[in-house]
Design an enzyme around this catalytic site. Structure first.
Site, short mmCIF file in Angstrom:
data_model
loop_
_atom_site.label_atom_id
_atom_site.label_comp_id
_atom_site.label_asym_id
_atom_site.label_seq_id
_atom_site.Cartn_x
_atom_site.Cartn_y
_atom_site.Cartn_z
N ASP A 14 0.93 -1.09 -0.09
CA ASP A 14 0.10 0.05 0.01
C ASP A 14 0.79 1.33 0.02
O ASP A 14 0.46 2.15 -0.81
CB ASP A 14 -1.07 -0.05 1.22
CG ASP A 14 -1.87 -1.28 1.14
OD1 ASP A 14 -3.00 -0.91 0.44
OD2 ASP A 14 -1.68 -2.10 1.69
N ARG A 95 3.13 5.11 16.92
CA ARG A 95 2.83 6.33 16.12
C ARG A 95 3.52 7.68 16.62
O ARG A 95 4.00 8.36 15.57
CB ARG A 95 1.44 6.41 16.05
CG ARG A 95 0.38 5.19 15.66
CD ARG A 95 1.12 4.73 14.30
NE ARG A 95 0.41 3.26 14.21
CZ ARG A 95 1.14 2.40 13.43
NH1 ARG A 95 2.10 2.34 12.99
NH2 ARG A 95 0.50 1.15 13.07
N ASP A 124 -5.28 4.67 14.19
CA ASP A 124 -3.86 5.03 13.89
C ASP A 124 -3.82 6.41 12.88
O ASP A 124 -2.98 7.30 12.94
CB ASP A 124 -2.89 4.19 13.03
CG ASP A 124 -2.63 2.88 13.94
OD1 ASP A 124 -2.38 3.19 15.33
OD2 ASP A 124 -2.58 1.82 13.61
N SER A 175 -4.63 -7.66 8.83
CA SER A 175 -3.94 -6.35 8.74
C SER A 175 -2.89 -6.50 9.93
O SER A 175 -3.38 -6.75 11.08
CB SER A 175 -4.88 -5.21 8.92
OG SER A 175 -4.15 -4.20 9.40
#
Ligand code: ARG
Length: 401
Positions: A14, A95, A124, A175
């Site tokens: 991606d 993050r 996220d 995922s």
């Protein structure tokens, strides 16, 4: 001058496609930013080359694994932070460190915008964008999957059409997000919350049903931070890695939950965090002997609030910072050794010692040498129950009328 965008780059399909996709949609130059938070897998150099091969004008790679362990995992450990009592914040704490590097790269390369590969349904995206708003208020954010209609099918078609140096046939039905603090797996077959996870879902942990012989480990802490394992000095990163290996081999740290996302969705998650869960267990037990009762009780609720803030993308917020100061103060005496047995999916503490312990053998013992004056207990109990006793007298009186 052509506009520049820094993209949080994982090396996967991606974000590899996102490089060219963003370029075509916006006309901007894309700088790929890859951050090593101990996720394992390909080398940073391989990822860098792929980014360039996919059309990035620059590739910024950062080995942030020690930074992540020291400044993100250790505060999580000191807080004993478990969102909803289960989840040690694996993705949530990665993050902010990625954001730091994104903002740094944006400054270095003169970018005006930060891009990330998140969808519009998860936590996220919030963590990335709230972090960026805080550290780089002048920077804009864009998420190609969410904002530029980059679906999986289109990504595969784009990669094949442009001949991008990225695998398009390997289909992972899940995922996955992982780093040294743990691993998160969601979607696909797991979305039916009655389905038990299949064996192939796990990577950091072995099946606990068939464990090897029990593994006894001694973890030494100084001011809340692990500093040695079985007497061998370690850095925080080494401590987490070593316990990932040893607790992982025993199937410790598997978590299967339905959790509340910030965006209002309940979602099924499978986590594996062998090192994190072993460390949190050991740390909590050391606090049990070194932290004063009222401080400890209050700290539990602070830790819970801390976990919620961090889960909700508020890592750089003032309240989180204030809670950090409280938690840090409680860690002053959290120094000593915890011995635990890792076996069959469990990490069970069986010994503790500390020079700064509040455990007083002479007060606790039922044997000779007891220094506790039991006669004090009667008066204490009388007064302790007084308020409720007076109230209950009133209840009886009123009910009798
Ligand atoms: N639900 C977890 C969180 O919000 C994990 C998200 C991990 N991301 C992923 N792509 N699997 O922290």
């Amino acid at each position: 001058m052509t506009e520049r965008i820094v993209l949080a780059y994982s090396g996967g399909l991606d974000t590899s496609v996102a490089i060219g996709w963003i370029g075509e949609a916006t006309g901007a130059e894309v700088i790929a930013v890859a951050v090593d938070v101990g996720q394992g897998g390909e080398s940073l150099e391989t990822i860098r080359q792929r980014a360039l091969g996919c059309g990035a004008v620059e590739a910024y790679v950062a080995d942030a694994s020690d930074e992540f362990a020291n400044e993100y995992c250790m505060p999580t450990l000191k807080a004993n932070a478990l969102y909803q009592g289960h989840y040690p914040l694996v993705s949530a704490i990665s993050r902010p460190v990625i954001v730091k590097h994104l903002v740094k790269a944006a400054r270095e390369f003169g970018a005006t915008t930060v891009a990330h590969g998140c969808t519009g349904k998860g936590n996220d995206q919030v963590r990335f964008e709230v972090g960026i708003q805080t550290l780089g208020p002048d920077l804009k954010c864009i998420a190609p999957v969410r904002d530029l209609a980059l679906t999986r099918d289109k990504a595969i078609a784009f990669a094949e059409e442009k001949g991008l140096p990225i695998e398009t046939t390997k289909k992972n039905p899940y995922s996955i997000d992982q780093n040294v603090w743990g691993r998160a797996v969601e979607t696909g077959y797991l979305e039916n919350i009655w389905n038990a996870p299949t064996k192939d879902i796990y990577d950091y942990t072995a099946t606990p049903e068939f464990p090897p012989a029990p593994d006894e480990v001694t973890i030494s802490f100084e001011a809340g931070v692990p500093v040695a394992i079985d007497g061998v000095r370690v850095t925080p990163l080494q401590a987490i890695k070593e316990l990932n290996r040893r607790a992982g081999a025993q199937g410790v740290g598997r978590i299967d939950v339905v959790e509340d996302r910030l965006v209002g969705i309940k979602s099924r998650e499978i986590y594996e965090a062998p090192g994190a869960m072993a460390l949190i267990t050991a740390h909590k037990h050391l606090e049990d002997i070194t932290v004063e009762r009222e401080q400890a009780r209050f700290k539990a609720s602070v830790g819970q609030r801390w976990a919620e803030l961090v889960y909700d993308g508020q890592w750089f917020s003032p309240l989180k910072r204030s809670l950090d100061a409280f938690i840090e103060d409680t860690q002053k005496y959290v120094t000593g050794d915890i011995r635990m047995v890792l076996h069959g999916g469990q990490a069970i503490v069986n010994g503790r010692r500390s020079e700064t312990s509040l455990y007083d053998f002479d007060l606790a013992t039922y044997d000779t040498g007891d220094t506790f004056d039991q006669s004090m207990a009667r008066g204490f109990i009388e007064l302790w129950g007084m308020s409720a006793k007076v109230a209950s007298g009133r209840d009886i009186r009123v009910a009798g009328k």
